[in-house]
Write a protein that holds these residues in place. Structure first.
Motif, PDB file in Angstrom:
ATOM      1  N   VAL A  40       0.844  -1.206   0.000  1.00 32.71           N
ATOM      2  CA  VAL A  40       0.000   0.000   0.000  1.00 32.71           C
ATOM      3  C   VAL A  40       0.876   1.251   0.000  1.00 32.71           C
ATOM      4  CG1 VAL A  40      -1.627   1.351   1.387  1.00 32.71           C
ATOM      5  CG2 VAL A  40      -1.978  -1.104   1.089  1.00 32.71           C
ATOM      6  N   LEU A  41       1.925   1.243   0.822  1.00 34.01           N
ATOM      7  CA  LEU A  41       2.852   2.375   0.862  1.00 34.01           C
ATOM      8  C   LEU A  41       3.493   2.586  -0.504  1.00 34.01           C
ATOM      9  CD1 LEU A  41       4.715   4.482   2.193  1.00 34.01           C
ATOM     10  CD2 LEU A  41       6.202   2.595   2.890  1.00 34.01           C
ATOM     11  N   THR A  42       3.981   1.517  -1.125  1.00 38.30           N
ATOM     12  CA  THR A  42       4.653   1.635  -2.419  1.00 38.30           C
ATOM     13  C   THR A  42       3.704   2.142  -3.492  1.00 38.30           C
ATOM     14  OG1 THR A  42       6.180  -0.157  -1.840  1.00 38.30           O
ATOM     15  CG2 THR A  42       5.944   0.370  -4.172  1.00 38.30           C
ATOM     16  N   ALA A  43       2.476   1.620  -3.516  1.00 35.88           N
ATOM     17  CA  ALA A  43       1.500   2.029  -4.524  1.00 35.88           C
ATOM     18  C   ALA A  43       1.120   3.499  -4.345  1.00 35.88           C
ATOM     19  CB  ALA A  43       0.261   1.144  -4.443  1.00 35.88           C
ATOM     20  N   GLY A  44       0.873   3.908  -3.109  1.00 33.41           N
ATOM     21  CA  GLY A  44       0.527   5.305  -2.854  1.00 33.41           C
ATOM     22  C   GLY A  44       1.672   6.248  -3.180  1.00 33.41           C
ATOM     23  N   PHE A  45       2.892   5.820  -2.852  1.00 33.00           N
ATOM     24  CA  PHE A  45       4.071   6.637  -3.135  1.00 33.00           C
ATOM     25  C   PHE A  45       4.267   6.789  -4.641  1.00 33.00           C
ATOM     26  CE2 PHE A  45       8.973   6.867  -2.645  1.00 33.00           C
ATOM     27  CZ  PHE A  45       8.936   8.253  -2.655  1.00 33.00           C
ATOM     28  N   ALA A  46       4.105   5.681  -5.370  1.00 35.95           N
ATOM     29  CA  ALA A  46       4.264   5.725  -6.831  1.00 35.95           C
ATOM     30  C   ALA A  46       3.247   6.665  -7.469  1.00 35.95           C
ATOM     31  CB  ALA A  46       4.125   4.321  -7.414  1.00 35.95           C
ATOM     32  N   ALA A  47       2.010   6.630  -6.966  1.00 33.93           N
ATOM     33  CA  ALA A  47       0.961   7.480  -7.544  1.00 33.93           C
ATOM     34  C   ALA A  47       1.167   8.955  -7.223  1.00 33.93           C
ATOM     35  CB  ALA A  47      -0.399   7.018  -7.022  1.00 33.93           C
ATOM     36  N   SER A  48       1.928   9.258  -6.163  1.00 33.21           N
ATOM     37  CA  SER A  48       2.097  10.645  -5.728  1.00 33.21           C
ATOM     38  C   SER A  48       3.408  11.275  -6.184  1.00 33.21           C
ATOM     39  CB  SER A  48       2.026  10.714  -4.196  1.00 33.21           C
ATOM     40  OG  SER A  48       0.827  10.155  -3.718  1.00 33.21           O
ATOM     41  N   ALA A  77       9.652   4.265  -6.703  1.00 35.43           N
ATOM     42  CA  ALA A  77       8.856   4.253  -5.473  1.00 35.43           C
ATOM     43  C   ALA A  77       9.213   3.109  -4.550  1.00 35.43           C
ATOM     44  CB  ALA A  77       7.370   4.181  -5.822  1.00 35.43           C
ATOM     45  N   ARG A  78      10.004   2.133  -5.009  1.00 32.98           N
ATOM     46  CA  ARG A  78      10.390   1.013  -4.142  1.00 32.98           C
ATOM     47  C   ARG A  78      11.346   1.444  -3.040  1.00 32.98           C
ATOM     48  NH1 ARG A  78       8.820  -3.888  -5.772  1.00 32.98           N
ATOM     49  NH2 ARG A  78       8.051  -4.127  -7.902  1.00 32.98           N
ATOM     50  N   SER A  79      11.949   2.619  -3.176  1.00 33.50           N
ATOM     51  CA  SER A  79      12.913   3.084  -2.174  1.00 33.50           C
ATOM     52  C   SER A  79      12.911   4.603  -2.154  1.00 33.50           C
ATOM     53  CB  SER A  79      14.315   2.558  -2.506  1.00 33.50           C
ATOM     54  OG  SER A  79      15.303   3.261  -1.800  1.00 33.50           O
ATOM     55  N   LEU A  80      12.752   5.192  -0.973  1.00 30.08           N
ATOM     56  CA  LEU A  80      12.789   6.653  -0.871  1.00 30.08           C
ATOM     57  C   LEU A  80      14.146   7.212  -1.284  1.00 30.08           C
ATOM     58  CD1 LEU A  80      11.544   9.359  -0.076  1.00 30.08           C
ATOM     59  CD2 LEU A  80      12.247   8.907   2.293  1.00 30.08           C
ATOM     60  N   PRO A  81      15.274   6.636  -0.823  1.00 32.64           N
ATOM     61  CA  PRO A  81      16.569   7.170  -1.294  1.00 32.64           C
ATOM     62  C   PRO A  81      16.693   7.129  -2.812  1.00 32.64           C
ATOM     63  CG  PRO A  81      16.900   5.753   0.605  1.00 32.64           C
ATOM     64  CD  PRO A  81      15.470   5.591   0.208  1.00 32.64           C
ATOM     65  N   LYS A  82      16.217   6.051  -3.457  1.00 31.34           N
ATOM     66  CA  LYS A  82      16.287   5.962  -4.916  1.00 31.34           C
ATOM     67  C   LYS A  82      15.417   7.029  -5.560  1.00 31.34           C
ATOM     68  CE  LYS A  82      15.537   2.770  -8.784  1.00 31.34           C
ATOM     69  NZ  LYS A  82      15.127   1.384  -9.159  1.00 31.34           N
ATOM     70  N   ALA A  83      14.218   7.258  -5.001  1.00 24.38           N
ATOM     71  CA  ALA A  83      13.329   8.269  -5.558  1.00 24.38           C
ATOM     72  C   ALA A  83      13.936   9.661  -5.409  1.00 24.38           C
ATOM     73  CB  ALA A  83      11.971   8.204  -4.859  1.00 24.38           C
ATOM     74  N   LEU A  84      14.570   9.929  -4.276  1.00 24.07           N
ATOM     75  CA  LEU A  84      15.201  11.244  -4.078  1.00 24.07           C
ATOM     76  C   LEU A  84      16.355  11.449  -5.046  1.00 24.07           C
ATOM     77  CD1 LEU A  84      15.233  11.350  -0.171  1.00 24.07           C
ATOM     78  CD2 LEU A  84      13.866  12.798  -1.686  1.00 24.07           C
ATOM     79  N   ALA A 116      13.141  17.283  -4.365  1.00 26.94           N
ATOM     80  CA  ALA A 116      13.314  16.408  -3.205  1.00 26.94           C
ATOM     81  C   ALA A 116      12.209  16.617  -2.167  1.00 26.94           C
ATOM     82  CB  ALA A 116      14.681  16.641  -2.563  1.00 26.94           C
ATOM     83  N   HIS A 117      11.801  17.891  -1.971  1.00 20.93           N
ATOM     84  CA  HIS A 117      10.767  18.177  -0.975  1.00 20.93           C
ATOM     85  C   HIS A 117       9.437  17.541  -1.377  1.00 20.93           C
ATOM     86  CE1 HIS A 117       8.804  20.278   2.284  1.00 20.93           C
ATOM     87  NE2 HIS A 117       7.918  20.788   1.438  1.00 20.93           N
ATOM     88  N   GLN A 118       9.100  17.601  -2.675  1.00 27.78           N
ATOM     89  CA  GLN A 118       7.857  16.975  -3.146  1.00 27.78           C
ATOM     90  C   GLN A 118       7.879  15.465  -2.938  1.00 27.78           C
ATOM     91  OE1 GLN A 118       8.196  19.175  -7.139  1.00 27.78           O
ATOM     92  NE2 GLN A 118       5.989  18.775  -6.988  1.00 27.78           N
ATOM     93  N   VAL A 119       9.028  14.853  -3.238  1.00 25.39           N
ATOM     94  CA  VAL A 119       9.159  13.401  -3.077  1.00 25.39           C
ATOM     95  C   VAL A 119       9.029  13.016  -1.604  1.00 25.39           C
ATOM     96  CG1 VAL A 119      10.770  11.464  -3.254  1.00 25.39           C
ATOM     97  CG2 VAL A 119      10.538  13.081  -5.159  1.00 25.39           C
ATOM     98  N   ALA A 120       9.694  13.779  -0.717  1.00 21.57           N
ATOM     99  CA  ALA A 120       9.627  13.480   0.715  1.00 21.57           C
ATOM    100  C   ALA A 120       8.194  13.607   1.232  1.00 21.57           C
ATOM    101  CB  ALA A 120      10.557  14.409   1.489  1.00 21.57           C
TER     102      ALA A 120
END
Length: 514
Positions: free
Chosen positions: A425-433, A443-450, A458-462
């Motif tokens: 659920v976290l991964t799906a919501g993160f990917a959509a946002s 979206a599988r990893s916050l460091p990778k997304a940043l 970076a602020h939007q991703v966080a």
């Protein structure tokens, strides 16, 4: 109702050494539960010194839970038939050998095999813990004894990351396994000397086919759950073991309904107290396991704490449980309440705590998380003994090992499902946002997304990650609340005559000579 009760006029002889026996049982349980969390802080060291891949380090952690979940019901049946003391000593021996193997491992494969062996030993120990408590203490003292055992278990979860961090600060990674050896030796000597033997007098004929079906089915199901987030829920590597597991579980149920000497008597599920406690327990484990998994990411990725700092900041929940249980405060409160009220109230506190963490901790406020952890701890201290008592009082006393094993199995399944589903659920919501231009697989990893988004976004991703984390945590809170209400409703419909605190009513049996 299948629980065995003794009329109020019948005097019950209490063992003078019963609290010493409880201390030995708690020592054994502590080392097993400690190893559920002690290795988490050692993952970076394993990766560096053994050259383990991410998948291998996940299996170093997962092999322990996989073996426990798959073996618990069979271990409980083994204990009931051949003796709970004997099985506990065998479990300590296997756990010690596995720990030594883990410390001496030179490759990730060897370490995974050692952890699996430790999990098998741990299943033998956990399947006998509650059974020995309810066979040693009478109905009046069982809630207090169960509360103490569960308080020590919670202490193990809290101490794991702290002990692991302290050992790694001064010694090599294998020290997290070496520390188990003196405890296993001390436990073996103490169990042999003080713990009385008890077993099912009618259990001479083992249900070997039932044990095999349950082990294969549960291992395959838990394996599929663990693999799901990594390979995808529709991947053949997830669906194939999942389907095999379901088939074997169905075959297990069908076989248990027809064999004259079942490992798990399916008639237990006819008891409303039993159904209520186990169904509520699964949902509670789902919500708790998943939400605490998310909390570690919240503390590290949102609040910026290191692994050991994050571990220390989750300790207030376990310390609250220990304080309430070991001082007897939780038992004094819940003993005055009917079991459905104790369970519904306790799990409502837990759900409120999870919601407080999600909402109040959303913007980097640890005080909100601290409040949530304390509420969760108070809820566990109120609800857990009542739920355990509802399970153990609704089955025949000679099947206490199977009942204990079933509780552990459902808890492991619920935890695994919670981590997998709420993580998805976290991964799906993160990917959509994620902001436009950031690939979905980031979206599988916050460091990778940043890293992919760059400094400008970076602020939007966080914020997207924090929002998705909050949503997933709230789902966990709802699962706990629904679980509590469901358990309370089903138990409330059960046959009247249950003790006010909902504690087990199994009377201790005469112990055979050790």
């Amino acid at each position: 109702m299948t629980a065995t009760t003794v009329p109020a006029t019948t005097p019950v002889e209490r063992r003078p050494d019963r609290w010493l026996i409880l201390a030995v049982i708690c020592l054994v349980q502590l080392v097993v539960i400690l190893d559920n969390t002690v290795l988490n802080v050692a993952v970076p060291s394993l990766t560096k010194e053994l050259g383990a891949t991410t998948a291998q380090t996940q299996w170093v952690i997962g092999a322990y839970s996989l073996a426990q979940a798959g073996m618990l019901i069979a271990a409980g049946g083994l204990a009931d038939r051949y003796g709970r003391k004997l099985v506990q000593m065998l479990g300590l021996g296997l756990f010690g050998v596995g720990s030594l193997g883990g410390a001496l491992s030179s490759t990730p494969g060897e370490l995974i095999a050692a952890r699996f062996g430790m999990g098998v030993g741990g299943s033998l120990l956990l399947a006998t813990t509650i059974a020995l408590v309810v066979r040693t203490f009478d109905a009046e003292e069982q809630p207090k004894a169960l509360g103490a055992a569960m308080g020590v278990g919670s202490l193990g979860f809290a101490l794991g990351p702290i002990i692991g961090g302290a050992l790694l600060a001064h010694f090599w990674w294998g020290s997290v396994f070496i520390v188990n050896l003196p405890v296993c030796v001390l436990g073996l000597l103490a169990v042999a000397r003080f713990v009385p033997e008890s077993k099912d007098p009618q259990g001479e004929r083992p249900d070997l086919l039932g044990a095999l079906l349950s082990i294969v089915g549960l291992v395959a199901v838990v394996y599929a759950i663990i693999q799901g987030p990594g390979y995808g829920w529709t991947s053949g590597r997830t669906l194939a073991p999942g389907a095999i597991g379901v088939v074997f579980v169905v075959l297990f149920v069908l076989w248990e309904r027809r064999t004259p000497h079942p490992l798990l008597d399916m008639s237990f599920f006819h008891n409303a107290r039993f159904r209520g406690a186990v169904s509520g327990g699964v949902l509670v484990s789902f919500g708790m396991g998943g939400s605490l998994f998310l909390l570690t990411q919240h503390l590290q990725f949102v609040l910026g704490y290191g692994p050991l700092e994050a571990g220390l900041r989750t300790a207030p929940m376990a310390l609250t449980i220990v304080l309430l249980n070991l001082t007897g405060t939780g038992m004094r409160i819940t003993s005055k309440l009917p079991a459905p009220v104790a369970i519904a109230g306790g799990l409502s506190l837990m759900a409120g705590g999870l919601a407080a963490i999600a909402v109040l901790g959303r913007h980097g406020d640890y005080l909100g998380i601290l409040l949530g952890l304390v509420l969760m701890g108070a809820g566990v201290a109120c609800a857990q003994p009542a739920m355990a008592g509802s399970v153990m009082s609704s089955i025949p006393p000679e099947k206490a090992g199977v009942g204990s094993g079933l509780m552990g199995t459902l808890s492991e399944l619920g935890n695994s499902l919670g981590v997998a589903v709420l993580g998805a659920v976290l991964t799906a919501g993160f990917a959509a946002s994620l902001p436009a231009g950031v690939p979905q697989d980031a979206a599988r990893s916050l460091p990778k997304a940043l890293a992919t988004a760059g400094p400008g976004r970076a602020h939007q991703v966080a914020n997207a990650f924090a929002d998705s984390l909050t949503s997933a945590q709230l789902i966990g809170a709802v699962a706990v609340l629904v679980g509590g209400l469901l358990a309370a409703w089903l138990i409330g419909r059960a046959v009247a005559g249950t003790p006010a605190g909902g504690g087990p009513v199994v009377e201790p049996e005469p112990a055979t000579a050790a």
